[in-house]
Design a protein around this motif. Structure first.
Motif, mmCIF file in Angstrom:
data_model
loop_
_atom_site.group_PDB
_atom_site.id
_atom_site.type_symbol
_atom_site.label_atom_id
_atom_site.label_comp_id
_atom_site.label_asym_id
_atom_site.label_seq_id
_atom_site.Cartn_x
_atom_site.Cartn_y
_atom_site.Cartn_z
ATOM 1 N N ALA A 16 -47.358 17.780 18.127
ATOM 2 C CA ALA A 16 -48.084 18.216 16.934
ATOM 3 C C ALA A 16 -48.572 17.014 16.128
ATOM 4 O O ALA A 16 -49.718 16.988 15.660
ATOM 5 N N ALA A 17 -47.732 15.996 15.970
ATOM 6 C CA ALA A 17 -48.123 14.807 15.200
ATOM 7 C C ALA A 17 -49.247 14.044 15.900
ATOM 8 O O ALA A 17 -50.213 13.618 15.257
ATOM 9 N N VAL A 18 -49.129 13.874 17.207
ATOM 10 C CA VAL A 18 -50.163 13.167 17.962
ATOM 11 C C VAL A 18 -51.468 13.944 17.918
ATOM 12 O O VAL A 18 -52.541 13.371 17.671
ATOM 13 N N ALA A 19 -51.408 15.249 18.137
ATOM 14 C CA ALA A 19 -52.626 16.061 18.115
ATOM 15 C C ALA A 19 -53.296 16.004 16.748
ATOM 16 O O ALA A 19 -54.515 15.850 16.653
ATOM 17 N N ALA A 20 -52.525 16.111 15.685
ATOM 18 C CA ALA A 20 -53.094 16.087 14.334
ATOM 19 C C ALA A 20 -53.803 14.762 14.055
ATOM 20 O O ALA A 20 -54.845 14.738 13.397
ATOM 21 N N ARG A 21 -53.264 13.666 14.580
ATOM 22 C CA ARG A 21 -53.858 12.357 14.321
ATOM 23 C C ARG A 21 -54.988 12.036 15.284
ATOM 24 O O ARG A 21 -56.001 11.440 14.901
ATOM 25 N N GLU A 22 -54.858 12.373 16.547
ATOM 26 C CA GLU A 22 -55.754 11.872 17.578
ATOM 27 C C GLU A 22 -56.895 12.792 17.986
ATOM 28 O O GLU A 22 -57.906 12.318 18.491
#
Length: 183
Positions: A16-22
């Motif tokens: 979730a964190a990677v998707a939100a940022r990338e």
């Protein structure tokens, strides 16, 4: 070799964190899953923090040891941390991603505080992310003891992922000079 950031999606919180940022950023990056987790229930560690660039995730903060998991070794790290806790050793637990110019300041601060770093890297190469972590810690925190556990280079591709074996807690704590409170 491509100069691109990569992210190993080992759990729901990191994904979730990677998707939100990338997901909306321009350029190429690698998002990797593993078949090792096929059939396992997806898990989401509670709490935790990560660097702004998602190069580093910390799930637990300890006082005696810093465990850093590279590639897909997080489940091994969770098991090891639990075994150490049962013996009275308090361990921080991190997962790192192969990001270009990573922000590992949180790792450096934790390593300086605990004085010992154990890196688990289940890649098959000789110069994996685990080696980069060891070099970073050794250069930035010269007084910190560092130990790397990696797959033997002789394991051929196609061999079962269970061939990555973390040594017994006793040998790891001895290698790092940590005395368990309970045997």
């Amino acid at each position: 070799m491509a100069r691109a950031s990569g992210f190993t999606l080992t759990n729901l919180a990191d994904a979730a964190a990677v998707a939100a940022r990338e997901i909306h950023r321009p350029g190429f990056r690698i998002l990797a899953l593993t078949q090792r987790s096929a059939g396992d229930e997806a898990f989401a560690p509670e709490g935790g923090v990560h660097s702004d660039d998602c190069a580093l995730f910390r799930y637990f903060e300890g006082t005696d040891l810093t465990i850093v998991c590279a590639n897909f070794s997080l489940r091994n790290g969770l098991t090891l941390r639990r075994e150490l806790e049962e013996r009275g050793v308090s361990a921080s637990l991190f997962s790192v991603n192969p990001v270009l110019d990573p922000d590992w300041r949180l790792l450096a601060a934790d390593a300086s505080r605990t004085g010992a770093v154990l890196v688990l890297d289940d890649t098959k190469g000789l110069t994996g992310l685990g080696h980069r972590v060891c070099e970073f810690v050794s250069r930035g925190c010269p007084d910190v003891r560092v130990h790397l556990v990696t797959r033997p280079a002789a394991i051929p591709f196609g061999v079962s992922p269970e061939d990555f074996v973390v040594p017994p807690v006793e040998s790891l704590t001895a290698a790092l000079g940590i005395a368990p409170v309970r045997a």
